[in-house]
Each structure stands twice: as C-alpha cells, then as structure tokens.
Write an enzyme that holds these catalytic residues in place. Structure first.
Site, PDB file in Angstrom:
ATOM      1  N   ASN A 109       0.852  -1.191   0.000  1.00 49.97           N
ATOM      2  CA  ASN A 109       0.000   0.000   0.000  1.00 49.97           C
ATOM      3  C   ASN A 109       0.885   1.238   0.000  1.00 49.97           C
ATOM      4  O   ASN A 109       2.000   1.217   0.538  1.00 49.97           O
ATOM      5  CB  ASN A 109      -0.889   0.012   1.242  1.00 49.97           C
ATOM      6  CG  ASN A 109      -1.762   1.258   1.323  1.00 49.97           C
ATOM      7  OD1 ASN A 109      -2.485   1.585   0.384  1.00 49.97           O
ATOM      8  ND2 ASN A 109      -1.694   1.964   2.444  1.00 49.97           N
ATOM      9  N   HIS A 111       0.949   5.215   1.280  1.00 52.97           N
ATOM     10  CA  HIS A 111       0.281   6.095   2.248  1.00 52.97           C
ATOM     11  C   HIS A 111       0.917   7.482   2.170  1.00 52.97           C
ATOM     12  O   HIS A 111       2.148   7.598   2.156  1.00 52.97           O
ATOM     13  CB  HIS A 111       0.433   5.522   3.659  1.00 52.97           C
ATOM     14  CG  HIS A 111      -0.239   6.357   4.708  1.00 52.97           C
ATOM     15  ND1 HIS A 111      -1.599   6.413   4.833  1.00 52.97           N
ATOM     16  CD2 HIS A 111       0.274   7.173   5.667  1.00 52.97           C
ATOM     17  CE1 HIS A 111      -1.917   7.231   5.839  1.00 52.97           C
ATOM     18  NE2 HIS A 111      -0.796   7.702   6.353  1.00 52.97           N
ATOM     19  N   SER A 138       4.960   6.890   2.084  1.00 52.62           N
ATOM     20  CA  SER A 138       5.548   5.594   2.434  1.00 52.62           C
ATOM     21  C   SER A 138       4.847   4.492   1.654  1.00 52.62           C
ATOM     22  O   SER A 138       3.632   4.538   1.454  1.00 52.62           O
ATOM     23  CB  SER A 138       5.377   5.305   3.934  1.00 52.62           C
ATOM     24  OG  SER A 138       5.829   6.368   4.744  1.00 52.62           O
ATOM     25  N   ASP A 147      -2.411   0.935   8.169  1.00 51.41           N
ATOM     26  CA  ASP A 147      -1.194   1.723   7.945  1.00 51.41           C
ATOM     27  C   ASP A 147      -0.084   1.344   8.928  1.00 51.41           C
ATOM     28  O   ASP A 147       0.714   2.194   9.344  1.00 51.41           O
ATOM     29  CB  ASP A 147      -1.486   3.234   8.056  1.00 51.41           C
ATOM     30  CG  ASP A 147      -2.490   3.703   7.026  1.00 51.41           C
ATOM     31  OD1 ASP A 147      -2.543   3.114   5.927  1.00 51.41           O
ATOM     32  OD2 ASP A 147      -3.240   4.661   7.320  1.00 51.41           O
TER      33      ASP A 147
END
Length: 235
Positions: A109, A111, A138, A147
C-alpha cells in the site's frame, strides 16, 4: 525474466495506478499490471486502465451481504487474475484480517505520510497543524492493522512556508508517483520481502550513496546562497 502478475485496487482517479502502469510498460520492469479492481463503479481510474488494455472489475460492498462475502469476492477476483502481488493505490476500504493474512507479504500500500506518523486520513492537513517541516509518503506491506505494516520505501518533501493542504498534497503526490514504482519493483524482484513482521532489503549496491543523502527544510545551503546574492546586489 518472469514478471510478477500484479493487481491494483483503487477507489478513485487512480493516479498511482497510472504511474504503476507506466512503469510496467517497460518490458524490463519486474511486475506487470494484469488487472484493476475498484470498489466504486464510477472510479475514473477504471477508464484509464481499460484504455491501456488492462482488465477491470468492480466489486462494491453494497452488492454483498456481509464484509466476509465482500472480502471473499475480492479474493476470488485476485485468484482469477492470477495475482502474485496486490497493490493498493488509493483504495479507501479496510480489508478484513483473513484476506490480508492470506496475502500478507504479497500485498502493498502507498500512504501519503512518513509512517508511522499520520496514519489514517487527512494526512496533509494534520501535518500542517503539527507544524512538521518535512512530510512525504511511504510504501509498506499491508497487515491487519491500518497503515501499520513494515515500511518498504519512503520519500520526503519539504513543507514550505505558506503551504496549504492542496499545495502540500500536490508536492507529495509527485513523489508518490516515483516511489510506488520503485517499491513495487523491489518487491517483485525479491529485493524487499516481509519476514517476521519486518521488511528485509537485500542486494543493494548503493548503500554508501544512501548513507550520504539528506533532506533538510529549511535548506541552509539555499539560505547561504541567498545571502551571497544579497551581498552582491547591496550597495
């Protein structure tokens, strides 16, 4: 080279998805984008993916009787695409623990903050309120906690005097589009992998270069240069 089959999950415009597609257009890139899944039928990114000849699928929460059924539909679609890696790119739903754990180490992912700071939403506004001078983005492996997975790569930008949420978001987005292809490439090549809750980085020849890199805000070198310029024009 066997390229890793990657499926991207989106919810909106898909700008990071587009950056990944562009990177994967190079045959030497270690990942290929084989499918895009959206939780919104009107996501602009669907049209972009389709225009690039990439298969798309809409899986909406409202079409499934439970969260578990929704996660099962996503899992089935990922399996149907033959996914090796799952890349979340502006995907705004939290995936269930079972699905995340099944794909753990293969799901990443991006972020818009320098984790572990500013997890969750409204990262740019929160960074401005906190008064940080450096912000960024990130890419991390996905774990059941939001997260919170091990960080693969980060990029930093300065927070400028006079920034508002929109200007800061735009600056971060530019580096997101560079960082995500880099990080996905590392995972696809096996140069970044998740082991025992941590990211292991391997086969890097540029550690010495990285050791000397630096981001400062305000930049004292720029200030010195400005003082020299001021001295030249001051009578």
């Amino acid at each position: 080279m066997s390229r890793k089959r990657t499926v991207v999950l989106i919810s909106g415009r898909g700008s990071n998805m587009t950056a990944l597609i562009a990177a994967a257009a190079d045959p030497s890139y270690p990942a290929e984008i084989v499918g895009v899944i959206s939780d919104r039928a009107n996501a602009a990114g669907l049209g972009i993916a389709q225009s690039r000849g990439i298969a798309t699928k809409v899986i909406q929460r409202a079409d499934h009787p439970s969260k578990d059924a929704y996660d099962a539909a996503i899992d089935a679609a990922l399996t149907g695409f033959g996914a090796d890696i799952v890349a979340l790119a502006g995907y705004m739903r939290i995936l269930g623990r079972g699905l995340v754990e099944k794909w753990q180490g293969r799901m990443v992912n991006i972020h818009p903050a320098l984790l572990p700071a500013f997890k969750g939403l409204d990262t740019h506004a929160r960074a401005l309120r906190a008064g940080v001078r450096i912000h960024g983005c990130s890419v991390h492996f996905v774990t059941p906690e939001m997260d919170d997975g091990p960080i693969i790569a980060q990029a930093a930008v300065p927070v400028m005097v006079g920034d508002n949420e929109d200007t800061l978001a735009a600056r971060v987005l530019k580096v997101e589009h560079r960082l995500y292809p880099l990080a996905l490439g590392l995972v696809a090549e096996g140069k970044a992998r998740m082991e025992k809750g941590h990211t292991v980085l391997a086969h890097f020849a540029d550690d010495a270069d990285n050791a000397t890199s630096m981001v400062m805000a305000p930049d004292p070198l720029r200030e010195e240069s400005d003082l020299e310029q001021l001295a030249r024009i001051t009578p």
